[in-house]
Design a protein around this motif. Structure first.
Motif, PDB file in Angstrom:
ATOM      1  N   MET A  57       0.828  -1.209   0.000  1.00  0.00           N
ATOM      2  CA  MET A  57       0.000   0.000   0.000  1.00  0.00           C
ATOM      3  C   MET A  57       0.862   1.258   0.000  1.00  0.00           C
ATOM      4  SD  MET A  57      -3.072  -1.046  -0.200  1.00  0.00           S
ATOM      5  CE  MET A  57      -3.839   0.541   0.050  1.00  0.00           C
ATOM      6  N   TRP A  64       2.108   1.763  -3.484  1.00  0.00           N
ATOM      7  CA  TRP A  64       1.019   2.274  -4.337  1.00  0.00           C
ATOM      8  C   TRP A  64       0.784   3.762  -4.112  1.00  0.00           C
ATOM      9  CZ3 TRP A  64      -3.893   3.913  -2.455  1.00  0.00           C
ATOM     10  CH2 TRP A  64      -4.821   4.227  -3.459  1.00  0.00           C
ATOM     11  N   ARG A  65       0.976   4.244  -2.897  1.00  0.00           N
ATOM     12  CA  ARG A  65       0.717   5.649  -2.607  1.00  0.00           C
ATOM     13  C   ARG A  65       1.940   6.525  -2.846  1.00  0.00           C
ATOM     14  NH1 ARG A  65      -3.190   8.237  -0.247  1.00  0.00           N
ATOM     15  NH2 ARG A  65      -4.210   6.308   0.403  1.00  0.00           N
ATOM     16  N   TRP A  66       3.143   6.063  -2.445  1.00  0.00           N
ATOM     17  CA  TRP A  66       4.321   6.934  -2.474  1.00  0.00           C
ATOM     18  C   TRP A  66       5.324   6.560  -3.554  1.00  0.00           C
ATOM     19  CZ3 TRP A  66       3.265  10.968   0.352  1.00  0.00           C
ATOM     20  CH2 TRP A  66       2.467  10.835   1.511  1.00  0.00           C
ATOM     21  N   LEU A 118       0.243  14.398  -0.500  1.00  0.00           N
ATOM     22  CA  LEU A 118      -0.307  13.166  -1.055  1.00  0.00           C
ATOM     23  C   LEU A 118      -0.289  13.212  -2.579  1.00  0.00           C
ATOM     24  CD1 LEU A 118      -3.406  12.522   1.256  1.00  0.00           C
ATOM     25  CD2 LEU A 118      -1.279  11.239   1.204  1.00  0.00           C
ATOM     26  N   GLY A 119       0.103  12.090  -3.189  1.00  0.00           N
ATOM     27  CA  GLY A 119       0.122  11.976  -4.638  1.00  0.00           C
ATOM     28  C   GLY A 119       1.323  12.603  -5.304  1.00  0.00           C
ATOM     29  N   ASP A 128     -12.073   8.549   3.590  1.00  0.00           N
ATOM     30  CA  ASP A 128     -10.705   9.046   3.714  1.00  0.00           C
ATOM     31  C   ASP A 128      -9.982   8.406   4.897  1.00  0.00           C
ATOM     32  OD1 ASP A 128     -10.958  10.689   1.520  1.00  0.00           O
ATOM     33  OD2 ASP A 128     -11.587  12.440   2.687  1.00  0.00           O
ATOM     34  N   ASN A 161      -6.307   8.589   3.415  1.00  0.00           N
ATOM     35  CA  ASN A 161      -6.070   9.779   2.595  1.00  0.00           C
ATOM     36  C   ASN A 161      -5.735  10.982   3.482  1.00  0.00           C
ATOM     37  OD1 ASN A 161      -6.554   8.395   0.192  1.00  0.00           O
ATOM     38  ND2 ASN A 161      -8.763   8.754   0.336  1.00  0.00           N
ATOM     39  N   HIS A 217      -2.849   3.453   6.649  1.00  0.00           N
ATOM     40  CA  HIS A 217      -3.832   2.611   5.960  1.00  0.00           C
ATOM     41  C   HIS A 217      -4.688   1.902   7.012  1.00  0.00           C
ATOM     42  CE1 HIS A 217      -1.225   3.507   2.596  1.00  0.00           C
ATOM     43  NE2 HIS A 217      -0.214   2.921   3.234  1.00  0.00           N
TER      44      HIS A 217
END
Length: 414
Positions: A41, A44-46, A149-150, A184, A189, A198
């Motif tokens: 996870m 996938w996010r960072w 984020l993102g 969220d 999020n 997470h």
């Protein structure tokens, strides 16, 4: 060493390495699988930088563990998964923008602390927890600040973008936090570390580890309940429901309760000791949040609980002994009265009812008044009664009262 002594040592070693009837290696294996799920996870996010951080942390931890074993002349076990788990936990608690040098230093520091405090199966403090606390105190800008984020973070080279404070920073310093929706919160999020935001994956990992007997449900549930109760009674701001949720999901608390608090090496061994352990962690978390205004408060609280873990077990044993003594005294004191009363009632029920007739004799049992026994013998008087005679006037007088005539001597004198 004799054969019996060797068998005794082997039995004690097997008991020390068991956790709910399972070997430590299998327990750490289950934890490593769940940590890998959190790492996926994080990637996938960072991006791939999150994977690089965790790999560096694990590799440096293994090398440092091997080097410490060589220096202390101990046997290094490459199959020891506790070192890998410590490195993974340290990497997942780091922000995605941290420099690799701090990660490598943290991994080496964790293994050095582990061997300083006794080495494998003997350390007092959780290595990853103590290393993270040291990094957070010395370099808060590297450990407690997070990228947006993102945002894409390069795998190689330093991150030059802007860094922001997390939810815990706003909560402890300003007494407020941003409002988050239910989705969220579940999907994580919000700003935070690589693997500690997470919430949904963390909850699934906790349930799986409980079912696999790789997690102490007593410590986790008691800590969770104590912290929720304290947060509800003393919320950080006016919106109580939102404050409780924000306090729970920020600051590595969920991650720490699942993967750090239930470390088989540092937690208490008795059931009552685990309850005390969870209560102490939950109450100290609330106190740190309300009074100290410290970020990453969970690691400091857990280190305090690790320091008193052995004493918690001793206190639990003394509590159980005192409770057994009190129960035994209550049973003996109250039970005697109950037995006497029940015996008297049973005797009254069993005794046949008797009615006295007109000529029936009532026999009174003898009563002893501590008097000497009477033998019913007649004792004669020591003196005889005086004899009564009559005088010259025919009156009754005592014989001794009569005047005796004087005797005359040979010369005729009286």
């Amino acid at each position: 060493m004799s054969i019996s002594e060797k068998e005794k040592v082997s039995v004690e070693t097997s008991e020390q390495r068991s956790f709910f009837g399972r070997k430590y290696r299998s327990v750490y294996g289950d934890q490593l699988v769940c940590l890998c799920a959190l790492l996926i996870m994080g990637v996938w996010r960072w991006g791939w930088r999150a994977l690089a951080i965790c790999v560096i942390s694990v590799l440096v931890s293994m090398i440092a563990d091997w080097l410490c074993c060589r220096l202390t002349k101990k046997t290094y076990n490459p199959k020891d998964l506790s070192t890998v788990v410590s490195g993974m936990c340290l990497g997942l608690m780091m922000p995605a923008a941290v420099s690799y040098g701090y990660v490598a230093f943290g991994g080496a520091l964790a293994m050095g602390i582990k061997h300083i405090f006794g080495g494998k199966d003997n350390y007092i403090f959780n290595p990853a927890c103590l290393s993270y606390a040291f990094l957070a105190v010395c370099w808060p800008s590297q450990v407690l600040l997070f990228p947006r984020l993102g945002e894409e973070i390069p795998v190689f080279g330093e991150y030059t973008g802007a860094l922001y404070s997390g939810l815990e920073s706003y909560l402890v310093r300003l007494g407020t936090a941003q409002e988050l929706s239910f989705m969220d919160v579940l999907l994580g999020n919000f700003l935070g570390s690589i693997g500690t935001t997470h919430v949904l994956i963390l909850a699934v990992c906790g349930v799986v580890l409980m079912c696999r007997r790789a997690l102490s449900p007593t410590i986790s549930l008691v800590t969770f309940g104590a912290f929720l109760a304290g947060s509800f009674l003393f919320p950080a701001y006016d919106n109580i429901n939102s404050a409780v949720v924000i306090e729970l999901i920020c600051g590595n608390i969920l991650f720490g309760i699942i993967f750090l608090a239930s470390d088989p090496q540092t937690m208490p061994k008795t059931f009552l000791g685990k309850i005390y352990y969870g209560i102490i962690i939950g109450i100290l978390l609330v106190i740190f949040r309300q009074l100290t205004k410290t970020e990453a408060s969970f690691v400091f609280v857990l280190l305090i609980a690790n320091a008193v873990s052995l004493h918690i077990d001793r206190f639990a044993d003394s509590t159980i002994a005192a409770a057994k003594t009190l129960a035994r005294w209550m049973k003996n004191s109250s039970g005697s009265f109950e037995r006497v009363r029940n015996q008297a009632q049973s005797e009254e029920e069993e005794a046949p009812a008797k009615s006295l007739g007109d000529t029936q004799e009532i026999i009174v049992p003898p009563v002893s008044y501590n008097m000497p026994k009477v033998d019913n013998k007649i004792i004669k008087a020591a003196k005889r009664p005086p004899k009564i005679v009559r005088d010259e006037n025919d009156l009754p007088v005592r014989k001794s009262a009569l005047k005796k005539p004087k005797k005359e001597n040979k010369n005729g004198e009286s």
